[in-house]
Design a protein around this motif. Structure first.
Motif, short mmCIF file in Angstrom:
data_model
loop_
_atom_site.label_atom_id
_atom_site.label_comp_id
_atom_site.label_asym_id
_atom_site.label_seq_id
_atom_site.Cartn_x
_atom_site.Cartn_y
_atom_site.Cartn_z
N LEU A 103 0.83 -1.20 0.00
CA LEU A 103 0.00 0.00 0.00
C LEU A 103 0.86 1.25 0.00
CD1 LEU A 103 -2.70 -1.12 2.57
CD2 LEU A 103 -2.75 -1.32 0.08
N VAL A 104 0.69 2.07 -1.01
CA VAL A 104 1.53 3.27 -1.18
C VAL A 104 1.47 4.21 0.02
CG1 VAL A 104 1.81 5.37 -2.55
CG2 VAL A 104 1.53 3.16 -3.70
N PRO A 105 0.29 4.59 0.53
CA PRO A 105 0.28 5.52 1.67
C PRO A 105 1.03 4.98 2.89
CG PRO A 105 -1.91 5.35 0.68
CD PRO A 105 -1.08 4.27 0.07
N LEU A 106 0.94 3.67 3.14
CA LEU A 106 1.64 3.10 4.28
C LEU A 106 3.14 3.05 4.06
CD1 LEU A 106 -0.64 0.16 5.52
CD2 LEU A 106 -0.49 2.51 6.37
N ALA A 107 3.56 2.83 2.82
CA ALA A 107 4.99 2.84 2.51
C ALA A 107 5.58 4.22 2.77
CB ALA A 107 5.22 2.42 1.06
N VAL A 108 4.84 5.25 2.37
CA VAL A 108 5.30 6.62 2.61
C VAL A 108 5.36 6.92 4.10
CG1 VAL A 108 4.74 9.07 2.29
CG2 VAL A 108 4.44 7.46 0.39
N SER A 109 4.29 6.56 4.82
CA SER A 109 4.25 6.88 6.25
C SER A 109 5.28 6.09 7.05
CB SER A 109 2.84 6.64 6.80
OG SER A 109 2.50 5.27 6.77
N ALA A 110 5.60 4.87 6.60
CA ALA A 110 6.62 4.08 7.29
C ALA A 110 7.98 4.76 7.20
CB ALA A 110 6.68 2.68 6.71
N LEU A 111 8.32 5.26 6.01
CA LEU A 111 9.58 5.99 5.84
C LEU A 111 9.61 7.24 6.72
CD1 LEU A 111 9.80 5.67 1.96
CD2 LEU A 111 11.52 4.78 3.54
N GLN A 112 8.49 7.94 6.74
CA GLN A 112 8.43 9.17 7.53
C GLN A 112 8.52 8.88 9.03
OE1 GLN A 112 4.67 10.66 6.09
NE2 GLN A 112 5.62 11.83 4.42
N LYS A 113 7.84 7.83 9.47
CA LYS A 113 7.84 7.50 10.90
C LYS A 113 9.24 7.08 11.37
CE LYS A 113 5.95 6.81 14.92
NZ LYS A 113 5.45 7.96 15.71
N ALA A 114 9.95 6.35 10.55
CA ALA A 114 11.31 5.95 10.92
C ALA A 114 12.18 7.18 11.18
CB ALA A 114 11.91 5.09 9.82
#
Length: 416
Positions: A255-266
Motif C-alpha cells: 500500500l503506497v500511503p503506508l509505505a510513505v508513512s513508514a519511511l516518515q515514521k522511521a
C-alpha cells in the motif's frame, strides 16, 4: 478506431472507465462458444477484439491501478496509429479495452468480472492479489483468460492449478530472494527488521528473503512484525521495529500511503536503516520523494523495466513510450509508478501472442501466450526477458536489484 477515455487516466476514476483503442486482439474460444472449426469466442470479430480490466482506479492504490490501464492503452493506441496488429490468422484487428474500478476491493473485482465476462475476449493487466483471486475460480469455470495480470502470487502461474491464468510480474519470492542474495553476499554483519503484509503477498516476499539468507552467518533477523492490508497506520509497528536497532529494514508492503508513512515514521524515531521495498511500492515520485528516502543510507528495490527518470531517461524506448502514453493513454505527466511501464510491456507481450494465433478462440490464445520465450519487450532492462514457458513462473521472472540515487534508480551488484 480510437476514442479516448472520458476521464484522464492520470487521475483516480470513481466508476467504470471505458477505453477504446485500436490494435489487435486475442482470439477467443473455449467452452460452448468454440466450435469444432474454431468458432470465434465472445469478444472477438474479424475486425476487433475487446479486453477487460478490473483494477483500482480510486482509493489508496489508484496511482498504480490507473497506470495498469494507461500503459496498455497507450501501447495499442500507438499500434493502431501504425495500422494495427496482424494476427497469426492474417487478420488485422483493433482493440477495445473496457476497464472497471474495483477500488482494490475483492467483492467489487468479482462484480466487475461478472459484468465483463460475456462481452470481453480476455481479462488482462489488473492489479492486486486479493482482487484477482476473487474471480480466479469463476474465470476457470467460464474458461475466460486471466492473462498477464499484475500480481506476484505464484498460484496464477501454475498451469495445473490455474489453466486460464498467467501472471506478468515476478512472483513475490523472486523479489525477496534477489535482495536476500545481495545482502548475504555483502560480507558484512547485518541486523534485519521485517515488516510485512499479513497475507500471501507479504508471506511470499519474506519466504524468498529468508530462503536466500538461510545459512548466512552475517545476517540476523532481529524483529519481525506484520500489518493488515486494511490498516491505516503502521506507526506502532515502526516504533517497535526501531527499538530493535536493526541496520536493514525489509518492508514487504503493497500500500503506497503506508509505505510513505513508514519511511516518515522511521525518521521521526531517528532510525535510519537501509531499506528494501517491493517493486510496486518503490516509486521515486509516488513513494520515495514524499517519504524523504534520501535520509537513509540506501533504499533498494528490484526492477525489470526501464524508468522514465534516471539513467534511462533518454533511451529511445522510453522516449517512444512517454510520447504514446501522453497521446493515447491520456496520461499527461511522467508516470510516478512502474505499473505504467509494466502494462506497456503487457501490450507488447500480447502482440507476440496475437501473432501466433491461428484461430479466434480463447483456447488458441492461451496456447500462443504460453509459447513465448526470450522476448525482450520494449522497456525491459538488460538481463531480463519475457518467458511464459516455465511452469510455476510468471511471464517475467528475472529481476535486477537497484538503489535509489535521489531521482531514480541505479542497478547495483553489491550492497553498500
Amino acid at each position: 478506431m480510437h476514442s479516448r477515455s472520458r476521464k484522464a487516466l492520470g487521475i483516480a476514476v470513481a466508476s467504470a472507465l471505458a477505453l477504446t483503442v485500436s490494435a489487435c486482439g486475442r482470439e477467443g474460444g473455449d467452452g460452448g462458444d468454440r466450435g469444432s472449426g474454431g468458432e470465434a469466442s465472445p469478444g472477438i470479430t474479424d475486425d476487433s477484439v475487446t479486453l477487460g480490466i478490473s483494477t483500482p482506479l480510486s482509493g489508496a492504490t489508484a496511482g498504480p491501478g490507473t497506470c495498469t490501464v494507461a500503459g496498455i492503452t497507450a501501447y495499442f493506441g500507438m499500434k493502431n496509429a501504425e495500422g494495427g496488429v496482424e494476427f497469426g490468422d492474417g487478420k488485422t484487428r483493433t482493440v477495445e479495452i473496457e476497464a472497471l474500478d474495483d477500488t482494490y476491493d475483492p467483492q467489487q473485482a468479482k462484480a466487475n468480472y461478472d459484468q465483463l465476462k460475456d462481452d470481453v475476449f480476455a481479462m488482462t493487466a489488473g492489479l492486486g492479489t486479493p482482487t484477482n483471486r476473487a474471480w480466479r475460480d469463476a474465470a476457470i469455470a467460464d474458461e475466460v483468460p486471466q492473462a498477464l495480470i499484475m500480481t506476484g502470487d505464484p498460484l496464477f502461474s501454475d498451469p495445473e492449478e490455474s489453466p486460464w491464468q498467467l501472471g506478468f510480474v515476478p512472483i513475490y519470492q523472486n523479489e525477496g530472494e534477489a535482495f536476500g542474495e545481495l545482502l548475504a553476499s555483502s560480507g558484512q554483519q547485518h541486523r534485519v527488521a521485517i515488516l510485512s503484509q499479513n497475507d500471501d503477498y507479504g508471506e511470499g516476499y519474506v519466504e524468498g528473503f529468508k530462503s536466500a539468507v538461510e545459512g548466512a552467518d552475517n545476517i540476523e533477523i532481529v524483529e519481525e512484525l506484520t500489518y493488515e492490508a486494511t490498516d491505516t497506520s503502521v506507526d506502532a509497528q515502526m516504533t517497535e521495529l526501531a527499538a530493535s536497532d536493526a541496520d536493514v529494514m525489509f518492508n514487504a508492503m503493497s500500500l503506497v500511503p503506508l509505505a510513505v508513512s513508514a519511511l516518515q515514521k522511521a525518521q521521526q524515531l531517528n532510525w535510519t536503516p537501509s531499506w528494501f521495498l517491493p517493486s510496486n511500492t518503490s516509486s521515486p515520485g509516488g513513494v520515495l520523494t514524499p517519504g524523504g528516502a534520501t535520509a537513509f543510507p540506501g533504499v533498494y528495490s528490484v526492477a525489470f523495466s526501464k524508468a522514465p527518470a534516471g539513467p534511462a531517461a533518454g533511451d529511445p524506448d522510453v522516449v517512444e513510450y512517454l510520447a504514446a502514453l501522453k497521446q493515447y493513454g491520456d496520461y499527461q505527466d511522467p508516470p510516478a509508478f512502474p505499473h505504467c511501464q509494466w502494462s506497456w510491456m503487457v501490450g507488447a507481450t500480447l502482440e507476440q501472442a496475437f501473432g501466433e494465433m491461428t484461430e479466434p478462440t480463447r483456447e488458441n490464445f492461451m496456447e500462443a501466450l504460453r509459447g513465448i520465450s526470450g522476448f525482450e519487450a520494449p522497456l525491459m532492462l538488460p538481463d531480463t526477458s519475457v518467458d511464459t514457458t516455465e511452469a510455476g513462473q510468471p511471464a517475467v521472472s528475472t529481476v535486477v536489484v537497484q538503489k535509489y540515487n535521489g531521482k531514480g534508480y541505479d542497478t547495483v551488484t553489491t550492497f553498500e
